[in-house]
Design a protein around this motif. Structure first.
Motif, short mmCIF file in Angstrom:
data_model
loop_
_atom_site.label_atom_id
_atom_site.label_comp_id
_atom_site.label_asym_id
_atom_site.label_seq_id
_atom_site.Cartn_x
_atom_site.Cartn_y
_atom_site.Cartn_z
N ALA A 1 0.84 -1.21 0.00
CA ALA A 1 0.00 0.00 0.00
C ALA A 1 0.87 1.25 0.00
CB ALA A 1 -0.94 -0.01 1.20
N GLN A 2 1.92 1.25 0.83
CA GLN A 2 2.79 2.42 0.90
C GLN A 2 3.51 2.65 -0.43
OE1 GLN A 2 3.26 4.76 3.57
NE2 GLN A 2 4.04 5.78 1.76
N ASN A 3 3.95 1.58 -1.06
CA ASN A 3 4.62 1.72 -2.35
C ASN A 3 3.69 2.33 -3.40
OD1 ASN A 3 7.01 0.67 -1.36
ND2 ASN A 3 6.59 -1.41 -2.09
N LYS A 4 2.42 1.93 -3.37
CA LYS A 4 1.46 2.49 -4.33
C LYS A 4 1.18 3.96 -4.01
CE LYS A 4 -0.42 0.83 -7.47
NZ LYS A 4 -0.02 0.92 -8.89
N VAL A 5 1.09 4.31 -2.72
CA VAL A 5 0.91 5.71 -2.33
C VAL A 5 2.10 6.54 -2.79
CG1 VAL A 5 0.78 7.31 -0.36
CG2 VAL A 5 -0.64 5.27 -0.39
N ASP A 6 3.30 6.01 -2.59
CA ASP A 6 4.51 6.70 -3.04
C ASP A 6 4.46 6.96 -4.55
OD1 ASP A 6 5.45 6.59 -0.46
OD2 ASP A 6 6.90 4.99 -0.84
N GLU A 7 4.00 5.96 -5.28
CA GLU A 7 3.90 6.10 -6.74
C GLU A 7 2.86 7.17 -7.10
OE1 GLU A 7 2.03 3.35 -10.24
OE2 GLU A 7 3.29 2.34 -8.77
N ILE A 8 1.73 7.16 -6.43
CA ILE A 8 0.66 8.12 -6.73
C ILE A 8 1.05 9.53 -6.32
CG2 ILE A 8 -1.69 8.81 -6.10
CD1 ILE A 8 -2.28 5.76 -5.78
N PHE A 9 1.65 9.68 -5.13
CA PHE A 9 1.96 11.00 -4.58
C PHE A 9 3.42 11.39 -4.75
CE2 PHE A 9 -2.01 9.99 -2.50
CZ PHE A 9 -2.69 11.19 -2.53
N LYS A 10 4.11 10.78 -5.67
CA LYS A 10 5.50 11.14 -5.99
C LYS A 10 6.45 11.00 -4.79
CE LYS A 10 4.26 12.62 -10.12
NZ LYS A 10 3.61 11.61 -10.84
N ASN A 11 6.41 9.83 -4.15
CA ASN A 11 7.35 9.48 -3.08
C ASN A 11 7.23 10.30 -1.80
OD1 ASN A 11 8.48 7.36 -4.60
ND2 ASN A 11 9.70 8.85 -5.72
N LYS A 12 6.08 10.86 -1.52
CA LYS A 12 5.87 11.52 -0.24
C LYS A 12 5.33 10.48 0.73
CE LYS A 12 4.90 15.95 -2.34
NZ LYS A 12 3.89 16.96 -2.63
N LYS A 13 5.91 10.38 1.91
CA LYS A 13 5.53 9.36 2.87
C LYS A 13 4.23 9.73 3.59
CE LYS A 13 8.89 6.58 2.27
NZ LYS A 13 8.66 5.37 1.55
N VAL A 14 3.47 8.72 3.93
CA VAL A 14 2.24 8.91 4.71
C VAL A 14 2.64 9.09 6.17
CG1 VAL A 14 0.12 7.81 5.49
CG2 VAL A 14 0.86 7.56 3.14
N ILE A 15 2.19 10.16 6.77
CA ILE A 15 2.53 10.50 8.15
C ILE A 15 2.10 9.40 9.12
CG2 ILE A 15 2.04 12.10 10.04
CD1 ILE A 15 1.92 14.30 7.87
N ALA A 16 0.92 8.85 8.94
CA ALA A 16 0.38 7.88 9.88
C ALA A 16 1.16 6.57 9.89
CB ALA A 16 -1.08 7.61 9.58
N GLU A 17 2.00 6.33 8.92
CA GLU A 17 2.76 5.08 8.86
C GLU A 17 3.67 4.93 10.08
OE1 GLU A 17 3.89 1.39 7.34
OE2 GLU A 17 2.19 2.67 6.96
N GLU A 18 4.02 6.01 10.74
CA GLU A 18 4.88 5.93 11.92
C GLU A 18 4.29 5.03 13.00
OE1 GLU A 18 6.52 10.47 11.34
OE2 GLU A 18 5.68 9.88 13.26
N GLU A 19 2.97 4.93 13.07
CA GLU A 19 2.35 4.11 14.09
C GLU A 19 2.62 2.62 13.89
OE1 GLU A 19 -2.12 3.47 13.68
OE2 GLU A 19 -1.77 5.13 12.29
N TYR A 20 3.08 2.23 12.70
CA TYR A 20 3.32 0.82 12.43
C TYR A 20 4.79 0.43 12.48
CZ TYR A 20 -1.40 1.31 10.89
OH TYR A 20 -2.73 1.59 10.84
N LYS A 21 5.65 1.36 12.87
CA LYS A 21 7.09 1.07 12.90
C LYS A 21 7.43 -0.05 13.87
CE LYS A 21 8.91 5.35 11.13
NZ LYS A 21 9.66 6.53 11.37
N GLU A 22 6.63 -0.22 14.92
CA GLU A 22 6.94 -1.27 15.88
C GLU A 22 6.65 -2.66 15.35
OE1 GLU A 22 2.76 0.14 16.84
OE2 GLU A 22 4.64 1.20 16.70
N ASN A 23 5.90 -2.79 14.24
CA ASN A 23 5.58 -4.10 13.67
C ASN A 23 6.72 -4.66 12.88
OD1 ASN A 23 3.11 -4.08 14.83
ND2 ASN A 23 2.05 -3.31 13.01
#
Length: 109
Positions: A87-109
């Motif tokens: 999902a993140q890779n597709k978002v990066d492709e759509i939004f020109k490699n800008k990271k989703v802020i909320a992804e930080e909540e999943y770093k512990e996984n």
């Protein structure tokens, strides 16, 4: 410019959540009732008929966002790191490699 950045990040977050849910539909570990909730929320999101018309500024999208957020809350329990990465890779492709802020909540996984 801060407002534009806010809406860009919000858009990325919603797209990320939708993609996580979409990819969860193809995962064998996701129960049927969760998949049904995802299909219902995604169908409602794209349906031309809403409880609150989308023409109404901000308020009109609140029912769509609520449906997506509720289904995403269920889907994220079953979303594997591979689903999140896809999902993140597709978002990066759509939004020109800008990271989703909320992804930080999943770093512990």
């Amino acid at each position: 410019n801060h407002l534009g950045k806010f809406f860009n990040n919000l858009g990325q977050e919603v797209v990320y959540q939708i993609l996580v849910m979409f990819y969860c539909l193809f995962e064998p570990n996701v129960p049927a009732h969760v998949k049904a909730t995802i299909v219902g929320a995604l169908s409602y999101f794209i349906a031309p008929i809403d409880l609150i018309p989308d023409i109404a500024p901000i308020v009109g999208l609140s029912d769509d966002i609520t449906a997506i957020a509720s289904a995403y809350a269920m889907a994220q329990i079953y979303a594997t790191p591979q689903v999140r990465e896809k999902a993140q890779n597709k978002v990066d492709e759509i939004f020109k490699n800008k990271k989703v802020i909320a992804e930080e909540e999943y770093k512990e996984n």
